[in-house]
Design an enzyme around this catalytic site. Structure first.
Site, PDB file in Angstrom:
ATOM      1  N   VAL A  36       0.907  -1.310   0.344  1.00  0.00           N
ATOM      2  CA  VAL A  36       0.223   0.127   0.018  1.00  0.00           C
ATOM      3  C   VAL A  36       1.153   1.255   0.023  1.00  0.00           C
ATOM      4  O   VAL A  36       1.378   0.978   0.738  1.00  0.00           O
ATOM      5  CB  VAL A  36      -0.757  -0.038   1.212  1.00  0.00           C
ATOM      6  CG1 VAL A  36      -1.911   1.370   1.284  1.00  0.00           C
ATOM      7  CG2 VAL A  36      -1.599  -1.239   0.956  1.00  0.00           C
ATOM      8  N   LYS A  37       0.517   2.270  -1.116  1.00  0.00           N
ATOM      9  CA  LYS A  37       1.701   3.364  -0.963  1.00  0.00           C
ATOM     10  C   LYS A  37       1.194   4.476   0.012  1.00  0.00           C
ATOM     11  O   LYS A  37      -0.643   4.795   0.081  1.00  0.00           O
ATOM     12  CB  LYS A  37       1.409   3.724  -2.507  1.00  0.00           C
ATOM     13  CG  LYS A  37       2.257   2.957  -3.102  1.00  0.00           C
ATOM     14  CD  LYS A  37       1.847   3.454  -4.684  1.00  0.00           C
ATOM     15  CE  LYS A  37       2.918   4.585  -5.110  1.00  0.00           C
ATOM     16  NZ  LYS A  37       3.084   5.376  -7.033  1.00  0.00           N
ATOM     17  N   ILE A  38       1.259   4.838   1.059  1.00  0.00           N
ATOM     18  CA  ILE A  38       1.083   6.203   1.759  1.00  0.00           C
ATOM     19  C   ILE A  38       1.926   7.417   1.483  1.00  0.00           C
ATOM     20  O   ILE A  38       3.372   7.226   1.398  1.00  0.00           O
ATOM     21  CB  ILE A  38       1.141   5.523   3.040  1.00  0.00           C
ATOM     22  CG1 ILE A  38       0.755   4.269   3.375  1.00  0.00           C
ATOM     23  CG2 ILE A  38       0.595   6.774   4.119  1.00  0.00           C
ATOM     24  CD1 ILE A  38      -0.790   4.052   3.680  1.00  0.00           C
TER      25      ILE A  38
END
Length: 215
Positions: A82-84
């Site tokens: 997951v890109k945050i």
């Protein structure tokens, strides 16, 4: 240095993977929107081609929203990372997601301090944006060098993904700086394959072969 492809286009991913040059994929909302298709379906198709990390982005501005999105994204396929975004709320989310065993890729990194904070919060990957720094006359390669020096000196296991790659020179710079991974658009991957002297050499070999093959 490992190579990922930065795209959500299934045909581009399939072709690059067939060449044996990529082992992961990064996407973002803009790339997904460009395909005009259901996000979960696109991710499942990518996972069927590439057995490696697939970065998909959470877009909520607050930690609670990011965590909820991350849990939903990670349920689509075990290869999802997951890109945050690199914000205070993003760091809060990364810490909790790490405790839950959900891998994260902290994106929009433009300084070594940001990379260090993301790593300490528990990020699996950090993505410094090389091309965007170069766009504003700053040194993207120098940032990679700085991050790698800090991570190696302090035994930080977070992997560095050189992102915002504009041209093949950026890939060379990232490799020389020691980045673990470069995520590269399809167009740039294709540019990396060719060279005028390679093409001229092949043409010359074929011409010479035509002269002697029937003798």
């Amino acid at each position: 240095m490992k190579l990922f492809i930065d795209t959500a286009n299934i045909e581009e991913i399939r072709e690059a993977y067939a060449l044996g040059i990529i082992c992961g994929v990064t996407t973002n909302p803009s790339l997904i929107a460009r395909e005009g298709r259901n996000f979960a379906q696109v991710v499942r198709e990518i996972a069927a081609i590439v057995d490696g990390p697939i970065s998909a982005e959470a877009v909520s501005p607050d930690a609670a929203g990011m965590i909820a999105e991350a849990e939903e994204l990670s349920s689509i396929h075990p290869n999802i990372v997951v890109k945050i975004p690199m914000t205070a709320e993003g760091l809060k989310a990364v810490k909790i997601l790490a405790q839950k065993g959900i891998r994260t890729n902290v994106t929009l990194i433009f300084s070594a301090n940001q990379a260090l904070l993301a790593a300490r919060a528990g990020a699996s990957y950090v993505s410094p944006f090389v091309g965007r720094l170069d766009d504003v006359s700053q040194d993207g390669a120098a940032l990679i060098y700085d991050i790698m020096e800090i991570f190696e000196r302090h035994c930080i296991r977070t992997e560095v993904i050189a992102a915002s790659i504009r041209h093949p020179v950026h890939v060379t710079m990232a490799a020389k700086a020691g980045a673990h991974i470069a995520t590269v658009p399809y167009k740039v991957l294709m540019q990396m394959i060719g060279h005028p002297l390679t093409e001229a050499g092949i043409k010359k070999f074929l011409e010479d072969w035509e002269k002697v093959k029937d003798k």
